[in-house]
Design a protein around this motif. Structure first.
Motif, PDB file in Angstrom:
ATOM      1  N   SER A   1      59.299 -70.490 -28.788  1.00  0.00           N
ATOM      2  CA  SER A   1      58.347 -69.535 -29.351  1.00  0.00           C
ATOM      3  C   SER A   1      57.477 -70.208 -30.407  1.00  0.00           C
ATOM      4  CB  SER A   1      59.072 -68.330 -29.958  1.00  0.00           C
ATOM      5  OG  SER A   1      60.022 -68.743 -30.911  1.00  0.00           O
TER       6      SER A   1
ATOM      7  N   VAL B   1      52.646 -63.929 -31.198  1.00  0.00           N
ATOM      8  CA  VAL B   1      53.861 -64.693 -30.925  1.00  0.00           C
ATOM      9  C   VAL B   1      53.836 -65.093 -29.454  1.00  0.00           C
ATOM     10  CG1 VAL B   1      56.376 -64.711 -30.991  1.00  0.00           C
ATOM     11  CG2 VAL B   1      55.101 -63.392 -32.687  1.00  0.00           C
TER      12      VAL B   1
ATOM     13  N   GLY C   1      60.678 -66.355 -33.622  1.00  0.00           N
ATOM     14  CA  GLY C   1      59.563 -66.793 -34.452  1.00  0.00           C
ATOM     15  C   GLY C   1      59.524 -65.953 -35.708  1.00  0.00           C
TER      16      GLY C   1
ATOM     17  N   VAL D   1      54.346 -69.017 -33.517  1.00  0.00           N
ATOM     18  CA  VAL D   1      53.700 -67.901 -34.208  1.00  0.00           C
ATOM     19  C   VAL D   1      52.336 -68.355 -34.713  1.00  0.00           C
ATOM     20  CG1 VAL D   1      53.833 -66.308 -36.168  1.00  0.00           C
ATOM     21  CG2 VAL D   1      55.912 -66.911 -34.905  1.00  0.00           C
TER      22      VAL D   1
END
Length: 425
Positions: A6, A25, A314, A8
């Motif tokens: 992940s 995200v 995240g 962000v």
């Protein structure tokens, strides 16, 4: 084994008194494997409209496409074939009780194809009954961890009330995923979109019968490539904070906000369905209590959970600052996907106004859509919009409605309205 990651994207700086935090995200999956191969069985159901309106050409193409789809179902997968008109019929397997699905092998594939070849067009359309039978068939097989259907129709739901269809959709939520396709121009996009969105699927038009086989093959291949049966997006926010919305914004816009469940007092869970090797982007907005300049806070923890196992996460952060050069920046990813969400709404509202004879509103909304499509680099939307409006100035969104528009072009624009393009660069 599937590997999730992940990332962000946000501007974490808030001005003095600021409360709202927005973040994109991105969650990616690799090594997902094949459906039904990583614990628990997978099930596939092919639902074919056999109503009278299908006629000979569409019916023959639909039969061939369904047989093509059978060829792409992995051996060992449970499957069934449903024929639907004003009633729903279990075309294959032939059974009077017990499990309504069988495992795929060379013998069952041949028998199912033979059953499909007997389809003929007759009767009306009652899509709710098709969904009800599909749900019952999936529920007849214990231990199915992944459930997916392909639904093909060519007409509106004339043979049951809107309330009956609503009830069938509601009963199917969380029971199976469903990709929906419409052949021709006599079906209703908004009606089939409701089915697809509720059941975490996609909706699209098949303009010509010759395209049907390739569409069915692609849908089944994608489904068979989803080796992660089900995952949940979980959003933790601190005490006193409010999760304003959670939206999937790529590859399509899907508002998940009202589909949450309470995981614990500070965490909400949102369904994402099955995963293959892919990336999806989510827009998460959280409202915090304002803090003094210089303070910082964790605004949200966004996790993907497979079962009870968190596979990636995240962190969304907030820092209060008096520096205008920091607090006034809009993160490019947040700006891009905010525009893509508005684009989807503008297209749908513009086409609805056009259908209602409100040309002024239609012109305004579709003009704004042209502007947003250009700004966000959505070339597919731009191309489809140009078939519905004459563009005089892309930058200002100045357009005129075309006097004559092919209905298939309007429907293609409508079904594609929620498809997004990733941020450039």
């Amino acid at each position: 084994m599937a590997d999730f990651t992940s990332a962000v994207y946000q501007n974490e700086f808030l001005p003095d008194g600021g409360t709202d935090v927005n973040a994109i995200v991105t969650i990616s999956c690799t090594g997902a494997g094949t459906a039904g191969q990583s614990g628990g069985d997978a099930g596939e159901i092919i639902i074919v409209d056999t109503s009278g309106s299908m006629g000979e050409t569409n019916m023959e193409a639909a039969k061939n496409a369904a047989i093509v789809a059978l060829d792409h179902i992995v051996d060992g997968t449970y499957f069934a074939v449903v024929a639907g008109n004003h009633q729903a019929y279990l075309a294959y397997p032939v059974t009077r009780g017990g499990q309504g699905m069988v495992r795929m092998d060379s013998s069952s594939r041949f028998q199912a194809a033979q059953a499909i070849r007997y389809f003929h067009s007759d009767g009306g359309t009652a899509i709710g009954s098709w969904l009800n039978l599909t749900r019952a068939l999936f529920n007849s097989v214990p231990g199915l961890t992944q459930r997916h259907a392909i639904l093909l129709t060519d007409g509106e739901n004339h043979n049951e009330t809107p309330q009956q269809l609503d009830a069938a959709i509601q009963a199917a939520i969380g029971q199976f995923q469903c990709d929906c396709r419409g052949i021709g121009v006599d079906w209703k996009v908004s009606e089939i979109r409701r089915v697809a969105q509720a059941l975490l699927g996609t909706v699209d038009i098949i303009p010509h019968p010759t395209q049907m086989g390739a569409v069915f093959a692609e849908l089944m291949q994608k489904s068979m490539g989803r080796g992660v049966a089900e995952a949940e997006l979980r959003v933790w926010a601190p005490q006193g904070a409010q999760v304003m919305f959670v939206r999937q914004v790529s590859p399509t816009v899907e508002d998940l906000t009202n589909r949450s469940r309470q995981v614990n007092p500070l965490t909400l869970g949102y369904p994402t369905g099955a995963w293959g090797d892919e990336s999806r982007d989510y827009h998460v907005a959280v409202r915090l209590a304002a803090k003094a300049v210089g303070q910082e806070q964790l605004a949200a923890r966004v996790q993907l959970s497979v079962g009870e196992n968190v596979v990636t996460q995240g962190l969304v952060k907030a820092k209060w600052s008096s520096d205008d050069t920091l607090t006034t920046r809009i993160n490019p990813a947040v700006a891009h996907y905010t525009g893509q969400t508005e684009l989807a709404e503008a297209i749908q509202q513009g086409l609805a106004a056009k259908a209602a004879g409100d040309d002024a509103t239609a012109t305004t909304k579709l003009g704004r859509a042209v502007q947003l499509a250009a700004e966000t680099g959505n070339e597919e939307a731009t191309a489809k919009l140009r078939k519905v409006v004459d563009v005089q100035n892309e930058d200002t969104g100045t357009v005129r409605l075309k006097k004559s528009v092919d209905k298939a072009d309007e429907m293609a624009l409508d079904t594609a309205s929620t498809k997004t393009t990733r941020i450039r660069g």
